[in-house]
Design a protein around this motif. Sequence first.
Motif, PDB file in Angstrom:
ATOM      1  N   GLN A 102      11.093   2.505   1.215  1.00 44.06           N
ATOM      2  CA  GLN A 102      11.650   2.961  -0.069  1.00 44.06           C
ATOM      3  C   GLN A 102      12.973   2.261  -0.360  1.00 44.06           C
ATOM      4  N   ALA A 103      13.772   2.129   0.672  1.00 46.10           N
ATOM      5  CA  ALA A 103      15.075   1.477   0.494  1.00 46.10           C
ATOM      6  C   ALA A 103      14.887   0.024   0.058  1.00 46.10           C
ATOM      7  N   ALA A 104      13.868  -0.641   0.674  1.00 51.55           N
ATOM      8  CA  ALA A 104      13.605  -2.040   0.330  1.00 51.55           C
ATOM      9  C   ALA A 104      13.193  -2.150  -1.138  1.00 51.55           C
ATOM     10  N   ALA A 105      12.292  -1.248  -1.551  1.00 50.66           N
ATOM     11  CA  ALA A 105      11.829  -1.259  -2.943  1.00 50.66           C
ATOM     12  C   ALA A 105      13.005  -1.021  -3.879  1.00 50.66           C
ATOM     13  N   GLN A 106      13.827  -0.076  -3.476  1.00 49.79           N
ATOM     14  CA  GLN A 106      15.000   0.260  -4.292  1.00 49.79           C
ATOM     15  C   GLN A 106      15.914  -0.959  -4.464  1.00 49.79           C
ATOM     16  N   GLY A 148       0.808  -1.218   0.000  1.00 50.74           N
ATOM     17  CA  GLY A 148       0.000   0.000   0.000  1.00 50.74           C
ATOM     18  C   GLY A 148       0.839   1.265   0.000  1.00 50.74           C
ATOM     19  N   SER A 149       1.729   1.355   0.976  1.00 52.62           N
ATOM     20  CA  SER A 149       2.478   2.610   1.004  1.00 52.62           C
ATOM     21  C   SER A 149       3.961   2.323   1.021  1.00 52.62           C
ATOM     22  N   ILE A 150       4.723   3.162   0.402  1.00 52.59           N
ATOM     23  CA  ILE A 150       6.170   3.073   0.497  1.00 52.59           C
ATOM     24  C   ILE A 150       6.653   4.423   1.010  1.00 52.59           C
TER      25      ILE A 150
END
Lengths: 938, 175
Positions: free
Chosen positions: A408-412, A400-402
């Motif tokens: 954000q770091a994980a997504a990156q 749902g949210s980043i």
Amino acid sequence: VSGSDDAWMLDLFREEAGTQLAALSDGLMALEAATLQRPVLETLMRAAHSMKGAARIAGLEPLVKLTHAIEDIFVAALAGQCDVDATAIDLLLGMVDFLVEVSNDPASLDGHGKQLPALLAQLQALRSGRLQSASAATTEVPKPDPSASAPPNASSRVTPGAPTAPIDIADLSLLELFREEADGQLTALTDGLMALESASNPRVVLETLMRAAHSLKGAARIIGLDSLVKLTHATEDLFVAALADKIRIDSAAVDVLLGIVDHIADVASGDLARTTARAQQLPDTLQSLAALRAGQLPVSVTAASATSSAAAGAAAPSAEAETSNPSMSVGTAARPSTAVPARSIRMTAATLERLTVLAAEAVLEAERFELMMEQARLGRGPLRNLQSALGRLRDVLGAGSIATPSEQAAAQRQLQAAQASFDALRALQSGRDDALEAYARRMSALARKLSRESLASRMLPFGTLLRGFPRLVRDVSRDLGKQCRLEIHGEKTLIDREILEQLDAPLNHLVRNGLDHGLEMPSSRLAAGKPAEGRLEIAAAHRFGRLQVTVRDDGLGIDIERLRRKIVERSLESQDTASRLSAEELHEFLFLPGFSTASQVTELSGRGVGLDAVRTQVKEAGGNVILASTPGLGTSFTLELPVTRALTRALVVLVGEDRYALAVVEVERALRIEHSALQDLQGRPGFAYEGATVPLVSAADLLEVPGGEQPAGAPCVVLLRTGDQRIGVAVDAFDGERSFVVRPLDGRLGKVAHVAAASTDEHGHVVLILDAAEVARTAAARALAGLKESTATTPAAPTLFDDAAASTKQAPRKRILVVDDSVTIRQARRQVLEAQGYAVDAAVDGMEGWSALRLGSYDLVLSDLDMPRMNGVELVRRIRADARLAALPVVIVSYRDREEDRRQGLEAGANHYLTKGGLQDAALFEVIGRLIGPQAPP
Amino acid sequence: MEPAMSTATPGLTPADEDGAASGRAIIAFRVGARWLALAAAQAREIVDILPAHRVPHRRDARFVGLVNVRGELVPCIDIAVVLGIERASVDTSLAHAARTKPRMVLIEQDGQALAFEVDEVNAVHLVTQEALRAVPPDEPAETGRFTQALVDLPVGRTALIDADLFWYATSEGLR
């Protein structure tokens, strides 16, 4: 270096080695024929150098040494310091074989290592110019272990893996060499002798003849054929004397000498009967030569050899028989003498070599593809990583949210992981498409080359068939008192060797026919204003994808009026009809069996073999005969044949789901018939075509296979012809026209009616090639008789499985199984027993009999005693030991009449023991009748 | 000839060559609901199903037609008909039936090849002589006469086909 890296390295080496060794092999092959050796040598040097580099990288030190030595040779050859001749090429090709073997399996290097010093020594010898010949080289070096893959001597390359002792190979090749040599020299002798009579400069011819005789003498001496040494020596002596003008070789002497050529051909053939016959003639022959030398000619000998040479005329050139000479059979013991030999063909070493090279290349390509597959598999790891990175990224986003920095770091991180995997994949992919495309191109080029070469290997020049014809023409025309000049055109025309063989007999006949019936006597020719010498022409050419062979004479031509009279005399046509027949129609009668225009039957061409035989033979080869004649000017016969039987152009049709093909030459037309054109032909289907109604038969009905659904459009019809009758065969669809490589149908299927051969198309479909003539005949018969019965030419033999079907018709017949390894006895027993009303099955030995008994049900077994695989006693034992069969009556019928044999058979459990010697049918019936009761004849 | 189990059959567990002396390698396959096996030496290769071209005038149900195996035209027979097995009797509820795919088995003897379709090829198994059981009298009559011995494999009770008899019966069907 880790183990897997090592393996990868070796793979790479294998690939590199494959390329370079192929280049080496090709180059060496080309070197032999090359007019300019330099560029070839440079290619070879580069290939050896690259090979050396690859071996060094792979850490295969022994191979580095070997390839270095090979490279050195090419360098030296380029510098003019050593000569790479045929012997050297043989040696080097042996090295290449060794390298191919070792680089395919570098682990085997340990085992092969022992050979290395010997190989290097050979190369050293070659380098220093000390290599005299292949045999000299191999004697210096200890024979390599026979199990080693590529012993580098010349003969091993020709007979790979031959398990024979070295001496055998040597003898065999010597013998083969002698035959080759004799073949060539005998042709030279024949040609020379033929030319001698008309030569403007006989000296040149005589010198050629002398050389040929001398070479033959040398060859005969090497293999120790004393009789031939004597004979060739005397012959050579004769030519020497003629050259010194001491004697003159006239036409009678030529006859004697041609007889000598036949003599030598017979001895060289190795045929026992011919050799023996000639051995007895040797003293006479030598005497006749001595007489010639002394300038006198014994008359009796001339006559004898003249007739024998006429008879042997056609056979002599083909005297390259495959049988071995009995006096030299040491090296040929491996050849089975009793077994029926498999059909073998002669092929030049070069052709075989080219095929082998191409086949080897195909293997290499296949290995390259495996390597590419391997590399493709490398992509699986990055692909999995990419998948999981994307999955995790989806999880992160799906939450749902980043918003938070950690999210954000994980997504990156996941994005980077995905990117890294993708990059790895792209790196792997780059170049792979190109490699695949290049591979596909190479592979299809290779396949085409292979196919072309293997087809070409079936072809021989037309001239090879004609080698006996100048002699034939000479002998026959002399016997007839005629003069004839033979002209041959198109000797180089390539023809399928199978068709070439089939051409021999008809051509022979046509030539004799032309000389006998076509050409006039010299006096008549002169009277007719023609030169005294007649002309006979044999020509071959490819026309419109077919082979045309023409035999033309400039003789009388066919007397049309005489032919017409004869037709009427023979009551073949009425006077009225005969008078209206055209010349072409009249000519057709000449091809009728037994119809001959010769007023007297001569020994030469009137031997009951007529033009009908010629036509039959040519038809068997898939061709046709066309006759053309101009009265007073001559006759020509043109034989039209397929160039090859291996390849046929055919129309493909669909019947149901299956594909069938009909040779294009046999199909009159392929039509689509509008429904409006369909006609009723006395209650049966037909269609309008060129103003007539042509009967129509369904291919599916004819072939007894399921047809497809009736197509909505216009029906597809193949128009065939049999005799004067046109017939339409309806098929489900047309599928174009293409060339097929024809293969025989599997022998286990036996004869399948209407099917001539089998093949496959480029999509991998099985295609059966129909016998169009047979299809047309059956279709016509069917349409005209309106019958719907089965067309199977051989009614299906009752099999073990249709007992029920067979027995429903009448009271069950008693079944007897005949077990005997003699086909004659099986057939005879079957006949007499079937005549008695029994049902009979046969088995070829005890093993097959045992199988038949276990599957079928029989009332009695009639078995032989001596049989391969399982004999009669063993069969009886098995029967008695089997619960179901124990009570089955068994009668043994054997040639053995000793009491102990009888006892053995009866003790095993046979009910009766009969001896074959003088066995009366009645006695057999009596025994069978007693055991299972008589059977009323059907 | 390639070893029977070449790279063309990745799903198979090759027999241990060292064990060959103590037992025999057999290849197991399923026809309908029955598991059958032939000596592995008989099997030449396992390929995907190939379409068969019918041969005119041949109506013996044992003979299906000709298949093209890389350019070689091989007679194809219906093993179910030869052995007398109900092909339709296969229990589709078998857990693995959905996951397996029919294959074509090529066998070879004296240089002559023969193809037949099976519903599933299991594996090459090495069986000892002791593991082979005699055929009990209750074996279904049809397959019974082709059965040389019975053996219990992981897939179930398997009938080892008598190769000689099988070849005899099939070649009979081709004529």
